[in-house]
Design a protein around this motif. Structure first.
Motif, short mmCIF file in Angstrom:
data_model
loop_
_atom_site.label_atom_id
_atom_site.label_comp_id
_atom_site.label_asym_id
_atom_site.label_seq_id
_atom_site.Cartn_x
_atom_site.Cartn_y
_atom_site.Cartn_z
N GLU A 1 2.24 1.88 -3.38
CA GLU A 1 1.22 2.37 -4.31
C GLU A 1 0.84 3.83 -4.05
O GLU A 1 0.60 4.60 -4.98
CB GLU A 1 -0.04 1.50 -4.20
N GLN A 2 0.81 4.23 -2.78
CA GLN A 2 0.33 5.56 -2.41
C GLN A 2 1.42 6.64 -2.41
O GLN A 2 1.09 7.82 -2.41
CB GLN A 2 -0.31 5.51 -1.02
N LEU B 1 -2.04 11.15 5.49
CA LEU B 1 -2.38 9.75 5.24
C LEU B 1 -1.84 8.91 6.39
O LEU B 1 -0.63 8.75 6.56
CB LEU B 1 -1.77 9.27 3.92
N ARG C 1 -0.29 16.94 0.59
CA ARG C 1 -0.57 15.62 1.17
C ARG C 1 0.71 15.02 1.75
O ARG C 1 1.74 14.96 1.07
CB ARG C 1 -1.18 14.69 0.13
N LYS D 1 -5.24 2.19 5.55
CA LYS D 1 -4.90 3.59 5.34
C LYS D 1 -6.14 4.46 5.57
O LYS D 1 -7.28 4.02 5.41
CB LYS D 1 -4.35 3.80 3.93
N THR E 1 -1.08 5.53 8.11
CA THR E 1 -0.79 4.17 7.63
C THR E 1 -0.56 3.22 8.81
O THR E 1 -0.13 3.65 9.88
CB THR E 1 0.48 4.16 6.74
N HIS F 1 1.23 9.65 -4.61
CA HIS F 1 0.13 10.59 -4.42
C HIS F 1 0.41 11.61 -3.32
O HIS F 1 -0.45 12.44 -3.03
CB HIS F 1 -1.16 9.84 -4.07
N VAL F 2 1.58 11.53 -2.68
CA VAL F 2 1.88 12.45 -1.58
C VAL F 2 3.05 13.36 -1.94
O VAL F 2 3.86 13.05 -2.81
CB VAL F 2 2.20 11.69 -0.27
N MET G 1 2.32 11.69 3.95
CA MET G 1 2.16 10.31 4.45
C MET G 1 2.84 10.18 5.80
O MET G 1 3.99 10.57 5.97
CB MET G 1 2.77 9.31 3.47
N TRP H 1 -7.22 8.76 5.01
CA TRP H 1 -6.90 10.15 4.72
C TRP H 1 -7.58 11.03 5.76
O TRP H 1 -8.77 10.90 6.03
CB TRP H 1 -7.37 10.55 3.32
N MET I 1 0.82 -1.20 0.00
CA MET I 1 0.00 0.00 0.00
C MET I 1 0.86 1.26 0.00
O MET I 1 0.58 2.23 -0.72
CB MET I 1 -0.93 0.00 1.22
#
Length: 381
Positions: free
Chosen positions: A19-20, A169, A121, A157, A171, A23-24, A123, A159, A16
């Motif tokens: 993959e994420q 995010l 964003r 996860k 985790t 996006h941060v 993480m 948000w 995960m």
């Protein structure tokens, strides 16, 4: 003592994160200030390569202040932004938004020049039970992430919007498949990052006591009010010396079983903040320091507040029968020769741990504070 813990959901978390990460804008790595190297997952560097990173030294209230300063300088020398915090009390957490803006200053400036008002964003990463969710709740100013004093609570996860310009995010805590250095496994177990159920708590307690006896002997001696520590014999193993330290501390605390023998297993479980539900949730000296700190904060103005839920605590007496039962009575509560759960509750008390019948002739008594809401106990010494 060989400690390894890598349950299946951590493999899922690793995928995960991979993959994420795209996006941060940045990564916030939370580490335990008491064990800043052991609480860093070596796989994080590979998983988050290329992303700006903020390292948060959490639980600084429980760490050596001088050592924390040195570790903060060490992380800065590595090129990371650094901040110190105690997420439980909120100390230092207000610096987070400013630290993120400083970390991403160039990117935010580029967005502004293009007339873009994008959401940043971040993480949040860390090993289990390092305080990620508590930290996020402090930043958000509300309870958005589930928190408990045990590893493995966060499993997916999430948000969390902080304001119109920042999202976090959350985790799940993640370890790595194998601890090559067993001191790392021990450190993680001491601080609650490894599930208690897989551990030999007595042996772990012996290792911890040996570590404290070697590195913080005066804190160990004064914390348990021992006249002196048992001297380590030439060539004596950590476990052997740690066991003798457990016996000395257990005897001082009155952790005795039939025949006057010290209940070393119970003593071991009380050495640190255990993740077990039956734990008193404090080491001897940490409990005293936290109680004194809270008492100073509230002295002359407000009642004692619980460090976990914030509700008012009640002062009274705690009774135990040879370490097998535990109940609380407020001032004025009457103690009979043979108490039951019903009789304790009728006098305004709380039965915190069985058995159902507690004989007055076998009782040991200490004074302390109890939170009726979450059953947190702070002892007086």
């Amino acid at each position: 003592m060989n400690i390894q813990w890598y349950p299946g959901h951590m493999t899922k978390t690793r995928r995960m994160i991979a993959e994420q990460i795209k996006h941060v804008d940045a990564v916030c790595e939370i580490v335990d200030a008491r064990i800043p190297v052991s609480s860093r997952n070596p796989d994080v560097d590979e998983l988050t390569a290329g992303k700006p990173r903020l390292v948060v030294l959490n639980r600084v209230d429980q760490a050596d202040p001088d050592a924390t300063k040195r570790w903060a300088a060490w992380f800065r020398a590595k090129g990371y932004a650094v901040m110190e915090s105690d997420a439980k009390s909120g100390a230092g957490t207000k610096q987070f938004a400013a630290a993120v803006k400083t970390l991403l200053a160039d990117k935010l400036r580029a967005y502004a020049e293009k007339g873009q008002n994008r959401v940043v964003r971040v993480m949040i990463l860390g090993v289990p039970n390092v305080g990620k969710s508590t930290f996020i709740n402090r930043i958000a100013g509300r309870k958005t992430a589930k928190t408990e004093d045990r590893p493995g609570v966060t499993r997916a996860k999430q948000w969390v919007p902080i304001d119109r310009g920042l999202e976090l995010l959350d985790t799940p805590g993640i370890l790595w498949p194998k601890f090559e250095d067993q001191s790392v496994g021990l450190n993680l177990a001491y601080t609650g990052a490894v599930k208690d159920e897989i551990l030999d708590m007595e042996t772990l307690g012996c290792h911890l006591m040996a570590y404290l006896g070697t590195n913080y002997p005066e804190a160990l001696r004064t914390g348990y009010k021992l006249p002196s520590l048992p001297e380590r014999q030439d060539g004596e193993e950590d476990v052997a010396w740690g066991y003798r330290l457990l016996e000395a501390a257990g005897k001082k605390r009155g952790f005795l079983i039939s025949g006057g023998e010290v209940d070393t297993e119970r003593m071991a479980k009380s050495c640190w903040t255990s993740t077990e539900l039956a734990s008193w949730d404090a080491s001897h000296w940490k409990c005293r320091r936290r109680r004194n700190s809270l008492q100073r904060q509230n002295e002359g103005s407000a009642p004692m507040n619980c460090p976990s839920c914030g509700k008012e605590m009640e002062r009274g007496s705690l009774y135990t029968e040879l370490g097998r039962g535990l109940f609380f009575l407020p001032p004025g509560g009457k103690v009979g020769f043979w108490d039951t759960k019903r009789s304790v509750e009728q006098h305004g008390g709380i039965v915190l741990d069985g058995p159902h019948h507690i004989r007055g002739s076998d009782r040991a008594t200490v004074h302390g504070y109890v939170c009726r809401a979450c059953k947190k106990i702070l002892l007086e010494y």
